[in-house]
Design an enzyme around this catalytic site. Structure first.
Site, short mmCIF file in Angstrom:
data_model
loop_
_atom_site.label_atom_id
_atom_site.label_comp_id
_atom_site.label_asym_id
_atom_site.label_seq_id
_atom_site.Cartn_x
_atom_site.Cartn_y
_atom_site.Cartn_z
N SER A 10 -2.11 -11.41 9.38
CA SER A 10 -0.78 -10.80 9.19
C SER A 10 -0.58 -9.58 10.09
CB SER A 10 -0.62 -10.37 7.73
OG SER A 10 -0.78 -11.49 6.90
N GLY A 11 -1.59 -8.70 10.16
CA GLY A 11 -1.44 -7.47 10.95
C GLY A 11 -1.45 -7.75 12.44
N THR A 17 -6.39 -14.33 6.66
CA THR A 17 -6.76 -14.42 5.24
C THR A 17 -5.56 -14.76 4.37
OG1 THR A 17 -8.50 -12.80 5.60
CG2 THR A 17 -7.84 -13.18 3.33
N CYS A 18 -4.48 -14.05 4.55
CA CYS A 18 -3.35 -14.19 3.64
C CYS A 18 -2.81 -15.62 3.61
CB CYS A 18 -2.23 -13.21 4.02
SG CYS A 18 -0.77 -13.39 2.99
N CYS A 40 -3.68 -14.83 -0.17
CA CYS A 40 -2.46 -14.68 -0.97
C CYS A 40 -1.66 -15.98 -1.16
CB CYS A 40 -1.49 -13.68 -0.33
SG CYS A 40 -2.24 -12.37 0.59
N LYS A 59 -3.58 -18.97 -2.86
CA LYS A 59 -3.86 -18.47 -4.21
C LYS A 59 -2.61 -18.53 -5.09
CE LYS A 59 -2.85 -14.68 -5.25
NZ LYS A 59 -3.45 -13.43 -4.87
N TYR A 66 -9.55 -8.07 -8.32
CA TYR A 66 -8.39 -8.95 -8.14
C TYR A 66 -8.77 -10.44 -8.12
CZ TYR A 66 -5.24 -5.25 -6.19
OH TYR A 66 -4.44 -4.18 -5.98
N ILE A 67 -9.72 -10.77 -7.23
CA ILE A 67 -9.98 -12.19 -6.98
C ILE A 67 -10.61 -12.84 -8.21
CG2 ILE A 67 -11.28 -13.82 -5.54
CD1 ILE A 67 -10.85 -11.96 -3.17
N GLU A 93 -7.90 -13.26 -10.91
CA GLU A 93 -6.89 -14.26 -10.52
C GLU A 93 -7.45 -15.68 -10.62
OE1 GLU A 93 -4.11 -11.56 -7.57
OE2 GLU A 93 -5.56 -12.89 -6.65
N GLY A 139 -16.20 -8.75 -4.07
CA GLY A 139 -15.66 -7.89 -3.02
C GLY A 139 -15.64 -8.54 -1.65
N ASP A 195 -7.59 -5.08 7.03
CA ASP A 195 -8.79 -5.02 6.18
C ASP A 195 -10.04 -4.56 6.93
OD1 ASP A 195 -7.07 -6.06 4.34
OD2 ASP A 195 -8.23 -7.86 3.89
N ALA A 224 0.21 -6.15 -7.08
CA ALA A 224 0.25 -7.10 -8.18
C ALA A 224 -1.07 -7.84 -8.27
CB ALA A 224 1.37 -8.11 -7.96
N HIS A 273 20.63 -6.91 -20.48
CA HIS A 273 20.19 -7.46 -21.76
C HIS A 273 20.53 -8.95 -21.87
CE1 HIS A 273 19.07 -7.27 -25.95
NE2 HIS A 273 20.18 -7.91 -26.26
N GLU A 283 14.47 -4.48 -19.22
CA GLU A 283 15.32 -3.44 -19.81
C GLU A 283 14.49 -2.37 -20.54
OE1 GLU A 283 17.92 -4.54 -23.18
OE2 GLU A 283 16.88 -6.46 -23.18
P1 NDP Z 1 -12.52 -5.99 -5.54
O1 NDP Z 1 -13.08 -4.88 -4.76
O2 NDP Z 1 -11.16 -5.90 -6.12
O3 NDP Z 1 -13.50 -6.36 -6.72
C1 NDP Z 1 -14.87 -6.60 -6.49
C2 NDP Z 1 -15.52 -6.79 -7.83
O4 NDP Z 1 -16.88 -7.16 -7.65
C3 NDP Z 1 -15.52 -5.50 -8.65
O5 NDP Z 1 -15.27 -5.85 -9.99
C4 NDP Z 1 -16.93 -5.00 -8.44
O6 NDP Z 1 -17.41 -4.24 -9.50
C5 NDP Z 1 -17.71 -6.27 -8.39
N1 NDP Z 1 -18.98 -6.12 -7.68
C6 NDP Z 1 -19.18 -5.51 -6.50
N2 NDP Z 1 -20.48 -5.56 -6.18
C7 NDP Z 1 -21.11 -6.21 -7.18
C8 NDP Z 1 -22.46 -6.57 -7.42
N3 NDP Z 1 -23.43 -6.26 -6.57
N4 NDP Z 1 -22.73 -7.23 -8.55
C9 NDP Z 1 -21.76 -7.54 -9.44
N5 NDP Z 1 -20.46 -7.23 -9.25
C10 NDP Z 1 -20.14 -6.57 -8.14
O7 NDP Z 1 -12.68 -7.23 -4.57
P2 NDP Z 1 -12.07 -8.68 -4.61
O8 NDP Z 1 -13.14 -9.51 -3.97
O9 NDP Z 1 -11.59 -9.07 -5.94
O10 NDP Z 1 -10.85 -8.54 -3.63
C11 NDP Z 1 -11.00 -7.95 -2.34
C12 NDP Z 1 -9.77 -7.17 -1.97
O11 NDP Z 1 -8.77 -8.08 -1.58
C13 NDP Z 1 -9.16 -6.36 -3.11
O12 NDP Z 1 -9.68 -5.10 -3.22
C14 NDP Z 1 -7.72 -6.33 -2.72
O13 NDP Z 1 -7.52 -5.24 -1.89
C15 NDP Z 1 -7.51 -7.61 -1.96
N6 NDP Z 1 -6.84 -8.61 -2.79
C16 NDP Z 1 -5.57 -8.39 -3.19
C17 NDP Z 1 -4.91 -9.30 -3.97
C18 NDP Z 1 -3.53 -9.04 -4.42
O14 NDP Z 1 -2.89 -8.19 -3.84
N7 NDP Z 1 -3.05 -9.72 -5.45
C19 NDP Z 1 -5.55 -10.55 -4.40
C20 NDP Z 1 -6.90 -10.66 -3.94
C21 NDP Z 1 -7.50 -9.74 -3.17
P3 NDP Z 1 -17.15 -2.66 -9.65
O15 NDP Z 1 -15.72 -2.53 -10.05
O16 NDP Z 1 -18.09 -2.25 -10.72
O17 NDP Z 1 -17.46 -2.06 -8.32
#
Ligand code: NDP
Length: 464
Positions: free
Chosen positions: A19-20, A46-47, A52, A55, A183-184, A187, A267, A308, A346, A442, A447
């Site tokens: 996207s970027g 990715t998107c 996105c 998904k 998030y992922i 979702e 992550g 990213d 979201a 309404h 509302e």
């Molecule tokens: P996130 O960073 O949102 O979440 C990662 C999760 O993995 C956290 O719960 C984290 O825990 C956990 N985690 C990290 N390391 C470990 C580990 N070693 N063992 C166990 N758990 C672990 O990443 P996502 O992969 O869900 O998404 C990546 C990014 O993509 C998001 O941050 C977002 O910016 C983007 N995204 C946006 C969406 C949207 O806009 N709807 C949809 C999907 C992705 P902890 O919290 O404890 O660190």
């Protein structure tokens, strides 16, 4: 027209057609500059290809099950079945169409598309791996995005998939375990549970969606459990074992759970591996993302990075805004940097989440004279006939001194749609009185946002 110096093949070379990268390339080419963009996979990034867009199709496919249940309360008889391969094929056709549109738009803008992996050889030269081709450019923009990260040392991790493979599973599993609480994870847990898959979510922390408002986190955890997701908190894997009947998840608390698929959503990390950054003088920050200044300039004088790969705010619309700011700064002599404050986001969980601005705990830390909090939880009118005890959460966080609404948090149907509009008011810095002066529509759920009158009393203030 391009003032291209004869010394270089291009004015701008973009690495990564997500996207970027695509937005920056098109804007710059439309200004008459000579631009090329390299993409090693498919145009869209990715998107469009593995994020996105597919998904959201999966969320929509899965949500029908809930709609059918609701419909029965209204007198419908629905005999539904779901054909996973048919859905996957339809989704893939649409993704291919969208990728084609992105590629066509690059062509229309006059951008040269280079299929292949670009690696920096020096600050002005890239090599297209395996194609015996080097290209030079006056300026380079890196927009290579991110890739999934999994704990590589976990025994049996090779049996787990990431979200990228979840888009292409040959068949719908009967049982899935998803690790992660972001998030992922949330979702995809909703997607699979909606499609009738026995779904378990395990997360190491005390509650899902770390960083979100605590009321949102608690409310959503409760709601997804109502939708049949088994949520295990404060726990992680010890190992994954493949047996004849499936994959056995051995958890640190001694539990074992057998599933057909294990997905790690732990992550995403910046895609910087083997890019040749060091040869070009592009440095990484302590988190392993490309270090940039507020104008997205890297530590190399003629190289910028957006999206990213810079790990600032990993959202598609943000990468696009960073691309626009890059173009304005570098090619329009109009230095701009994206304002990361009050970006709405979201989570397409089921029910979904829409958020803009500060959580209550963030606001308590930053607002001088404290905060006023308005919360409502109610059953949506749509569920009146279904016996569902599903609840919507809406929460306004108001700076007590200025009376500005600094945070809006919604968990419930259409939360993402509502938050886009609420974000205008938050970004504009409107006060609670101005929200209240807006007449309600309404009967709607939205509302509630303009009719919240009663401050949450100190006795039931959220702990967060
Ligand atoms: P996130 O960073 O949102 O979440 C990662 C999760 O993995 C956290 O719960 C984290 O825990 C956990 N985690 C990290 N390391 C470990 C580990 N070693 N063992 C166990 N758990 C672990 O990443 P996502 O992969 O869900 O998404 C990546 C990014 O993509 C998001 O941050 C977002 O910016 C983007 N995204 C946006 C969406 C949207 O806009 N709807 C949809 C999907 C992705 P902890 O919290 O404890 O660190």
């Amino acid at each position: 027209m391009s003032g291209l110096s004869m010394a270089y093949d291009y004015d701008l070379f973009v690495i990564g057609a997500g996207s970027g990268g695509v937005r920056a390339a098109r804007l710059t080419a439309l200004d008459g500059k000579k631009v090329a963009i390299a993409e090693e996979f498919r145009v869209g990034g990715t998107c469009v290809i593995r994020g996105c867009v597919p998904k959201k199709f999966m969320v929509m496919a899965s949500d029908f099950a809930h709609q059918f249940e609701t419909a029965e309360g209204y007198g419908w008889t629905v005999e539904a079945s779901f054909d996973w391969p048919k859905f996957i094929q339809a989704k893939d056709v649409e993704i291919a169409r969208l990728s084609g549109i992105y590629a066509a738009n690059l062509g229309k803008a006059g951008v040269d598309l280079v299929h292949g992996r670009a690696v920096l050889k020096d600050a002005h030269t890239v090599e297209i791996v395996g194609k015996d081709r080097t290209i030079t450019a006056e300026k380079i923009l890196i927009a290579t995005g991110g890739r999934p990260w999994m704990p590589e040392t976990l025994p049996g991790i090779e049996h787990a998939i990431s979200s990228e493979e979840a888009f292409h599973l040959p068949e719908l599993p009967k049982r899935i375990l998803i690790a992660g609480g972001g998030y992922i994870a949330v979702e995809f847990a909703g997607i699979f549970a909606g499609l009738g898959v026995e779904t378990t979510l395990i997360y190491r922390g005390p509650n899902i969606l770390r960083g979100f408002d605590d009321d949102v986190r608690a409310h959503l955890a409760g709601e997804i459990e109502k939708r049949g997701i088994k949520v295990i908190l404060g726990c992680q894997h010890a190992s994954i074992e493949k047996t004849e009947t499936g994959l056995v998840n051995h958890l640190e608390n001694g539990m074992t759970i057998e599933t057909d698929v294990v997905m790690f959503a732990t992550g995403r990390i910046p895609h910087v591996k083997d890019l040749g950054l060091e040869t070009a003088g592009v440095e990484l920050n302590d988190e392993g993302a490309i270090q940039v200044d507020p104008h997205s300039k890297t530590t190399a004088a003629n190289i910028w990075a957006i999206g990213d790969v810079t790990d600032r705010m990993n959202l598609t619309p943000v990468a696009i805004r960073e691309a626009v700011a890059f173009h304005q700064t570098v090619y329009r002599d109009n230095p701009q940097s994206f304002d990361y404050e009050s970006v709405a986001t979201a989570v397409f969980s089921q029910p979904p989440v829409g958020v803009v601005g500060l959580s209550e705990s963030e606001a308590r830390r930053t607002c001088n004279k404290g905060v006023d909090v308005y919360v409502t939880r109610f059953r949506p009118m749509k569920y009146a006939f279904t016996g569902s005890d599903e609840r919507v959460l809406m929460k306004l966080v108001v700076d007590a001194e200025t009376q500005r609404v600094v945070g809006v948090h919604i968990v419930g149907p259409e939360g993402p749609e509502m938050i886009q509009l609420a974000a205008i008011a938050v970004k504009a810095g409107l006060t609670k009185a101005q929200w209240d002066a807006t007449c309600a529509v309404h009967p709607t759920m939205a509302e509630e946002l303009v009719t919240l009158r009663e401050k949450q009393s100190a006795a039931n203030v959220s702990a967060g």
